[in-house]
Enzyme design. Structure first.
Site, PDB file in Angstrom:
ATOM      1  N   ASP A  47       0.841  -1.205   0.000  1.00 52.50           N
ATOM      2  CA  ASP A  47       0.000   0.000   0.000  1.00 52.50           C
ATOM      3  C   ASP A  47       0.875   1.254   0.000  1.00 52.50           C
ATOM      4  OD1 ASP A  47       0.868  -0.183   2.594  1.00 52.50           O
ATOM      5  OD2 ASP A  47      -1.124  -0.176   3.517  1.00 52.50           O
ATOM      6  N   SER A  48       2.208   1.057  -0.025  1.00 46.40           N
ATOM      7  CA  SER A  48       3.121   2.172  -0.273  1.00 46.40           C
ATOM      8  C   SER A  48       2.869   2.751  -1.672  1.00 46.40           C
ATOM      9  CB  SER A  48       4.582   1.732  -0.127  1.00 46.40           C
ATOM     10  OG  SER A  48       4.822   0.567  -0.887  1.00 46.40           O
TER      11      SER A  48
ATOM     12  N   ASP B  81      -1.091  -6.025  -0.093  1.00 44.18           N
ATOM     13  CA  ASP B  81      -1.553  -5.392   1.152  1.00 44.18           C
ATOM     14  C   ASP B  81      -3.058  -5.184   1.116  1.00 44.18           C
ATOM     15  OD1 ASP B  81       0.583  -4.981   2.903  1.00 44.18           O
ATOM     16  OD2 ASP B  81       1.258  -3.183   1.844  1.00 44.18           O
TER      17      ASP B  81
ATOM     18  N   GLU C 112       9.013  -4.175  10.500  1.00 44.70           N
ATOM     19  CA  GLU C 112       9.481  -2.900   9.954  1.00 44.70           C
ATOM     20  C   GLU C 112      10.058  -2.023  11.057  1.00 44.70           C
ATOM     21  OE1 GLU C 112       6.745  -0.996   7.286  1.00 44.70           O
ATOM     22  OE2 GLU C 112       7.939   0.848   7.181  1.00 44.70           O
TER      23      GLU C 112
ATOM     24  N   LYS D 148      -1.383  -9.386   2.812  1.00 46.90           N
ATOM     25  CA  LYS D 148      -0.622  -8.946   3.996  1.00 46.90           C
ATOM     26  C   LYS D 148      -1.494  -7.982   4.784  1.00 46.90           C
ATOM     27  CE  LYS D 148       3.195  -6.101   3.712  1.00 46.90           C
ATOM     28  NZ  LYS D 148       2.812  -4.917   4.510  1.00 46.90           N
TER      29      LYS D 148
ATOM     30  N   GLU E 205      -1.609  -5.506   8.584  1.00 50.32           N
ATOM     31  CA  GLU E 205      -0.829  -4.893   9.665  1.00 50.32           C
ATOM     32  C   GLU E 205      -1.513  -5.126  11.015  1.00 50.32           C
ATOM     33  OE1 GLU E 205      -0.021  -0.781   8.813  1.00 50.32           O
ATOM     34  OE2 GLU E 205       0.891  -1.241   6.878  1.00 50.32           O
TER      35      GLU E 205
HETATM   36  O1  KIV Z   1       3.599  -1.132   1.569  1.00 48.25           O
HETATM   37  C1  KIV Z   1       4.788  -1.514   1.597  1.00 48.25           C
HETATM   38  O2  KIV Z   1       5.585  -1.227   0.703  1.00 48.25           O
HETATM   39  C2  KIV Z   1       5.215  -2.309   2.735  1.00 48.25           C
HETATM   40  C3  KIV Z   1       6.683  -2.549   2.888  1.00 48.25           C
HETATM   41  C4  KIV Z   1       7.346  -1.335   3.359  1.00 48.25           C
HETATM   42  C5  KIV Z   1       6.958  -3.716   3.744  1.00 48.25           C
HETATM   43  O3  KIV Z   1       4.414  -2.724   3.512  1.00 48.25           O
END
Ligand code: KIV
Length: 272
Positions: free
Chosen positions: A52-53, A91, A190, A121, A123
């Site tokens: 989600d980056s 994510d 992280e 994934k 959090e």
């Molecule tokens: O969203 C992302 O890129 C991440 C990584 C930083 C692990 O969760």
């Protein structure tokens, strides 16, 4: 050159656990689109994370919070088309799993069905236990994410190192063991102290992938735009830049602009 010990035609969640057992480090990188994912996959990266980056890197938002489930599915379906070898993990974005386990399952199913990805994934630890269990019961592999969890940035207030104090470190260890126990196939840690990350990796049998968590874990993940030096304002200590594409691309594009302005481009050989 690849240092993989065993050839994997297609990396699966089982392959990752096998890599940990064999002491082979796991490589993971983000990608959000077809062209980048093709390069990342061809370079034998084991896991492609549609992170989600994308909210920061692709859309220019300040945090990961605004990206939507539909947008994540769009990015993921482009990446899946390019990934011939890598496991594709997506994510679940903020707001698509926190309210209740049914919503979490619905979001995970949409990602899997509409993008063709291989895993999701999420959090958090004990707080999202029921949602993680629900998704796992549906046969969808889940990767955890502990330590600095960017979806909770407004709770933390800053992007500084997490779990430096005993209480938070203890909770992180408990959360990692819980995620292992309920069936997650791996956990991203992280921005936490390297000693703590190493200890977690030694205490669980599933792969621990670090970002800013030192070298004592089972693998590493970075945002591909950071590694390539495309995001030049972002300079955390954990980042190793392998290129300076911001400058190189800027120069190439600048050369194109001056060639167009001077009528040097296109020349007769570049014309029909
Ligand atoms: O969203 C992302 O890129 C991440 C990584 C930083 C692990 O969760």
């Amino acid at each position: 050159m690849s240092t993989a010990k065993k050839e994997y035609k297609r990396v699966t969640v089982k392959s990752l656990i096998e890599m940990k057992q064999n002491g082979e480090k796991i490589s993971m990188l983000t990608a959000y689109d077809y062209s980048m994912a093709k390069i990342v996959d061809s370079a034998n990266v084991d896991v492609i994370l549609v992170g989600d980056s994308a909210s920061n890197v692709m859309a220019g938002h300040e945090t990961t919070l605004p990206i939507t489930l539909d947008q994540m599915i769009y990015h993921a379906s482009s990446v899946v088309k390019a990934a011939k070898r890598a496991l594709v993990v997506v994510d679940i974005p903020f707001g698509s799993y926190q309210s209740d386990p049914k919503e979490a399952l619905r979001s995970a199913i949409r990602i899997m069905k509409e993008s063709g990805a291989h895993a999701v994934k999420m959090e958090g630890g004990v707080e999202i236990k029921e949602s993680v269990k629900r998704i796992l019961h549906a046969g969808i592999p889940v990767m955890g994410h502990l330590g600095l969890t960017p979806q909770s940035i407004y709770k933390f207030g800053t992007y500084t190192v997490r779990a430096k104090e005993d209480e938070e470190a203890k909770k992180l260890m408990e959360d990692a063991k819980l995620l292992e126990k309920i069936g997650c196939f791996g956990v991203v840690l992280e921005k936490i102290p390297a000693q703590l990350a190493k200890k977690v990796a030694e205490h669980v049998s599933i792969p621990i992938i670090g970002i800013g968590a030192g070298g004592g874990v089972d693998g590493q993940v970075l945002v591909v735009h950071d590694l390539l030096g495309m995001t030049h304002e972002f300079n955390p200590r954990f980042l190793r830049r392998y290129m300076n594409l911001y400058e190189e691309m800027g120069q190439a594009i600048g050369n194109y602009v001056s060639d167009v302005k001077s009528s040097d481009f296109p020349n007769p050989d570049e014309s029909y």
